[in-house]
Write an enzyme that holds these catalytic residues in place. Structure first.
Site, mmCIF file in Angstrom:
data_model
loop_
_atom_site.group_PDB
_atom_site.id
_atom_site.type_symbol
_atom_site.label_atom_id
_atom_site.label_comp_id
_atom_site.label_asym_id
_atom_site.label_seq_id
_atom_site.Cartn_x
_atom_site.Cartn_y
_atom_site.Cartn_z
ATOM 1 N N SER A 54 48.202 2.548 25.697
ATOM 2 C CA SER A 54 48.003 1.420 24.461
ATOM 3 C C SER A 54 46.725 2.007 23.732
ATOM 4 O O SER A 54 46.817 2.740 23.204
ATOM 5 C CB SER A 54 47.511 0.209 25.395
ATOM 6 O OG SER A 54 47.942 -0.892 24.374
ATOM 7 N N HIS B 14 55.628 -2.655 28.202
ATOM 8 C CA HIS B 14 54.304 -2.111 28.200
ATOM 9 C C HIS B 14 53.607 -1.823 29.657
ATOM 10 O O HIS B 14 53.145 -2.874 30.266
ATOM 11 C CB HIS B 14 53.413 -3.042 27.193
ATOM 12 C CG HIS B 14 52.313 -2.236 26.429
ATOM 13 N ND1 HIS B 14 52.553 -1.233 25.648
ATOM 14 C CD2 HIS B 14 50.838 -2.528 26.581
ATOM 15 C CE1 HIS B 14 51.376 -0.672 25.178
ATOM 16 N NE2 HIS B 14 50.441 -1.566 25.433
#
Length: 545
Positions: free
Chosen positions: A207, A467
């Site tokens: 990320s 994610h």
């Protein structure tokens, strides 16, 4: 005679003891002095070692200063690292303030593997939208169990303390990125003392950590610090990474904490240095329109060319086109529903009784979309912004309303705009302007419990592969199930081996399981490795799927 024998025996014991202390793997000699780590059974740890002077007082909002102190006593490296001061999305309650301003440390984890005298090194830059997160929040038990490499976790400044910028030489920003770079320099210079191989360093992140790896690689001399990099679900071209509008946010930050309407950046900076750090970080809540949205109000910026210690002076696209970046092997990845990180939070209760934020979005799309998708400050006027908002909604939703039934399509919108499209764009640029291998994979294997369920508190929604569903198989995280399924255990081992092998590969070859990644540099199609619960397969695409 007995006294002589006793003296001789004690002398031997003392000599043996001294030799043992000299070979004690928990005691490490550095230029600052000696430190002591911890024996954790199957690995050693040396935690919270400072690489920079504490960024306090006059050092706040300045480039990091290398740590210069000398230790007269043995430094205690047995305490886990503290998180850098942050307004944490995952802290429950209204007060989300957590951490300490004195936090610039590295933490080292070395496996007990008697089959080798030295180890390759994986430097880890944690994620958290440049706003929150920490080294200790990413577990290392899976990695240490495999015993393939030394892991080094980097802590760096976050939020306004790490990224507030007025866009000029007085407050240029990017302090968190400069922290990371100094930490990488420290690792290169010191890791041999821990049994690490300075020439076999791989830098990875997820990320914001993945975007950070990419930004570090865009420095032309990155090859002097590391051999290769992997950016998991984040890269420098993501729209939430390098943003415009930082100057306005910096002055608004000053107004919120009592600096008034500062007349210039120097005055603002001086005032901010005088304020309690907790007040500065707590001000983050004023930049959120709901929940933790937008998730990156303070992040990397393009600095002026004449800024002292500038980290980034061109847009990342222009840096790549120039060819003047770290020409080392690099991989960039995404998961099929990365956008669930943002979309799932809309399933929470909204401001209106009986409505979720997702349902409120029907009336607030034109207000919220530019912030959620990070184009509010990149448009020239409101009309242009509204046109783009309308185009996105029509493309993914048509005339349907936002609700549970249409959630999947909204989640795909967030995936494409915030993650997937820019992954393709960055790979396209690297394959055209790069000279070292550029790899990519897409992961599709949903976790039973992951970020989507954690943010929405829902179990009745199909989220897909969200994610972190891949990355948290390597580094344990409280947001997903600690107990791995049999297929996930295999994938975890494959990922960890992938990292270790990549760190030592002299030719920059990247492998996962039985699959060898195909290079994208010079390729007419995108070479994308598909990783699922059933294995891996190399595929070619004109456009990402």
């Amino acid at each position: 005679m007995n006294a002589v024998r006793l003296f001789f025996a004690l002398s031997c014991l003392w000599i043996g003891s001294s030799a043992g202390d000299g070979n004690d793997p928990l005691l490490i000699e550095l230029q600052h002095g000696q430190l002591r780590g911890r024996d954790n059974g199957n690995y050693y740890s040396y935690e919270a070692i400072p690489y920079a002077e504490p960024p306090l007082g006059d050092l706040r909002f300045e480039a990091p200063v290398p740590y210069k102190q000398k230790w007269t006593d043995t430094f205690d490296a047995t305490q886990p690292p503290v998180v850098c001061l942050q307004w944490d999305q995952f802290t429950q309650g209204d007060n989300k303030l957590a951490g300490s301003e004195d936090c610039l440390t590295v933490s080292i984890y070395k496996p007990k593997n008697t089959s080798r005298r030295s180890f390759p090194v994986v430097g880890h830059i944690h994620g958290g939208a440049f706003m929150f997160g920490g080294a200790a929040l990413n577990g290392h038990e899976n990695v240490m169990r495999e015993g393939q490499f030394i892991l080094v976790k980097i802590s760096y400044r976050l939020g306004p303390l790490g990224f507030a910028s007025t866009g000029d030489t007085d407050l240029p920003g990017n302090y968190g990125l400069k922290d990371q770079r100094l930490a990488l320099q420290w690792i290169r210079e010191n890791i041999a003392n821990f049994g690490g191989e300075p020439k076999n360093i791989l830098v990875i992140g997820h990320s914001a950590g993945g975007a950070s790896v990419h930004l570090q690689l865009l420095r032309e001399d990155f090859g002097k610090l590391a051999k290769a990099g992997i950016s998991f679900s984040g890269n420098a071209l993501d729209p939430w990474v390098v943003q415009k509008g930082s100057r306005g946010r910096a002055f608004e930050l000053g107004r919120i904490v009592g600096c008034g309407l500062s007349k210039d950046s120097a005055t603002l900076k001086s005032c901010l240095k005088s304020k309690p750090a907790g007040e500065i970080v707590t001000a983050v809540r004023n930049f959120l329109i709901f929940s933790y949205t937008p998730f990156t109000p303070f992040g990397p910026v393009v600095e002026p060319c004449d800024a002292a210690d500038a980290f980034l002076i061109q847009n990342p696209v222009d840096v790549i086109k120039s060819g003047k970046f770290g020409q080392v092997p690099w991989a960039v990845t995404y998961v099929t529903e990365d956008g669930g990180y943002t979309a799932a939070s809309l399933l929470e209760g909204g401001n209106k009784p009986g409505q979720t934020l997702l349902e409120e979005l029907n009336d607030r799309w034109f207000d919220w979309a530019p912030s959620m998708l990070f184009y509010r400050d990149s448009m020239q006027c409101i009309g242009e912004m509204d046109d783009y908002s309308w185009k996105l909604r029509q493309e993914y939703m048509g005339d349907r309303r936002f609700n549970d039934e249409s959630y999947w399509d909204l989640q795909q919108l967030f995936t494409d705009v915030l993650f997937k499209n820019s992954t393709q764009d960055s790979l396209q640029l690297h394959r055209k302007y790069g000279t070292s291998p550029a790899y990519s994979f897409v992961y599709d294997n949903p976790a039973d419990k992951g970020v989507g369920q954690a943010l929405s508190n829902r179990r009745d929604v199909k989220f897909g592969t969200v994610h972190g569903d891949d990355y948290f198989l390597i580094f344990e995280n409280g947001l997903r199930n600690p107990q791995l399924r049999p297929d996930e255990e295999v994938i975890s081992k494959n990922f960890i081996k992938m990292l270790g092998d990549f760190a030592v590969s002299d030719k920059g070859i990247l492998t996962y399981g039985e699959c060898t990644f195909q290079d994208n540099v010079g390729s007419e199609t995108f070479n994308l490795l598909s990783i699922t619960r059933d294995g891996c397969e190399n595929k070619q695409y004109v456009e990402f799927p």
